[in-house]
Write a protein that holds these residues in place. Sequence first.
Motif, PDB file in Angstrom:
ATOM      1  N   GLU A  48       0.825  -1.205   0.000  1.00 48.37           N
ATOM      2  CA  GLU A  48       0.000   0.000   0.000  1.00 48.37           C
ATOM      3  C   GLU A  48       0.862   1.258   0.000  1.00 48.37           C
ATOM      4  O   GLU A  48       1.825   1.365   0.757  1.00 48.37           O
TER       5      GLU A  48
ATOM      6  N   VAL B 152      -9.541  -3.382   0.515  1.00 48.42           N
ATOM      7  CA  VAL B 152     -10.523  -2.300   0.376  1.00 48.42           C
ATOM      8  C   VAL B 152     -11.925  -2.777   0.794  1.00 48.42           C
ATOM      9  O   VAL B 152     -12.690  -2.023   1.400  1.00 48.42           O
TER      10      VAL B 152
ATOM     11  N   GLU C  11      -5.354   2.263  -7.921  1.00 47.72           N
ATOM     12  CA  GLU C  11      -6.267   2.620  -6.838  1.00 47.72           C
ATOM     13  C   GLU C  11      -7.511   1.749  -6.912  1.00 47.72           C
ATOM     14  O   GLU C  11      -8.087   1.577  -7.984  1.00 47.72           O
TER      15      GLU C  11
ATOM     16  N   LYS D  21       0.571   4.537   1.229  1.00 50.00           N
ATOM     17  CA  LYS D  21      -0.335   5.267   2.124  1.00 50.00           C
ATOM     18  C   LYS D  21      -0.431   6.751   1.785  1.00 50.00           C
ATOM     19  O   LYS D  21      -1.483   7.357   1.933  1.00 50.00           O
TER      20      LYS D  21
ATOM     21  N   THR E  48      -2.864   6.999  -0.911  1.00 48.50           N
ATOM     22  CA  THR E  48      -4.202   6.646  -0.414  1.00 48.50           C
ATOM     23  C   THR E  48      -4.829   7.843   0.306  1.00 48.50           C
ATOM     24  O   THR E  48      -5.978   8.201   0.061  1.00 48.50           O
TER      25      THR E  48
ATOM     26  N   ASN F  10      -8.044  10.080  -0.850  1.00 48.79           N
ATOM     27  CA  ASN F  10      -9.200  10.169   0.054  1.00 48.79           C
ATOM     28  C   ASN F  10      -9.577  11.619   0.324  1.00 48.79           C
ATOM     29  O   ASN F  10     -10.751  11.985   0.279  1.00 48.79           O
TER      30      ASN F  10
ATOM     31  N   SER G  69     -10.948   3.893  -0.201  1.00 47.61           N
ATOM     32  CA  SER G  69     -10.047   3.578  -1.308  1.00 47.61           C
ATOM     33  C   SER G  69      -8.676   3.211  -0.770  1.00 47.61           C
ATOM     34  O   SER G  69      -8.331   3.537   0.363  1.00 47.61           O
ATOM     35  N   ILE G  70      -7.930   2.533  -1.606  1.00 46.15           N
ATOM     36  CA  ILE G  70      -6.565   2.158  -1.255  1.00 46.15           C
ATOM     37  C   ILE G  70      -5.716   2.212  -2.527  1.00 46.15           C
ATOM     38  O   ILE G  70      -6.196   1.866  -3.611  1.00 46.15           O
ATOM     39  N   CYS G  71      -4.519   2.712  -2.370  1.00 46.70           N
ATOM     40  CA  CYS G  71      -3.607   2.803  -3.508  1.00 46.70           C
ATOM     41  C   CYS G  71      -2.470   1.806  -3.283  1.00 46.70           C
ATOM     42  O   CYS G  71      -1.803   1.872  -2.249  1.00 46.70           O
TER      43      CYS G  71
END
Lengths: 112, 166
Positions: free
Chosen positions: A54, B115, B156, A56, A59, A63, B78-80
């Motif tokens: 991930e 997610v 994503e 972060k 992310t 968001n 969401s998550i990347c």
Amino acid sequence: MQPQAVISMHMSNVETIPGKTITSSLGLVTGSTVRAKHIGKDIFAGLKNIVGGELKAYTELLNESRNEALQRMIMQAHGMGANAVVNVRFATSNVASGASELFCYGTAVIVA
Amino acid sequence: MAEGTAIAVGFYALLILIPFLFPFISWALGRWYQGTLLTALNEEEKRLGSMLQNAEQSSTAPETKSMRATSSTLLHVSICVGPSIGQMFIMWAKGIFGGRLQSYDAVLDYGRREVLLRLKKQADSLDCTSIQNIRIETSVISFAKNGNENKRSSVEFLAFATGLRF
């Protein structure tokens, strides 16, 4: 840019607001924002790329951006006199090198 | 003289190996790190396995039993995620002959499972007892400047749904 007031509004990604009745439909509302990363986050994400997983920093950035786009859509709906937005959809696209657009849209309605 | 030749050969061999050494280290570190993430995810899924799991509680159907609901809220998380540099190197190498890219598979599978788990946690934190009309979207995020293709692999995952309270 002026700070925007946080307005709470009923939202759903189905055709109704569960538990409420739609009395009037006011039309399409949209909200979008284009964001670029800042160099600190980019350096950290670059280091994170060594192990993957991930990212972060991205992310959090996405968001924040999505919440801002949603807030803009809510402001537009509020301006039209709506108290709810139904059928909310999200879209993400790369609009320029180093920048992404977060877009959301829905139908503004009045519920009772 | 022979010693000098050996040093020169060693030096040139090192020069050739260095470009492969970094991806290898990255691949090894990435494999270990992503393994720990997957283990944590598996444990979390086991712990929260029963949460919002049956068809009544979580569904992709747009038709909801909404009339019974007292209130609702829009849920979105969401998550990347991205592969390691080593995995990207392997992907590049595999791209020559084609075939299944297992290392990328694992990264995307992790992102999608994570997610969904976060969506359920968000629903739970907002006192929702049912999630309806779940949608998962995947998009390639490019924050790369100057056409740096390596950073184009960030993906994503966005999950959104309507959380219902009864």
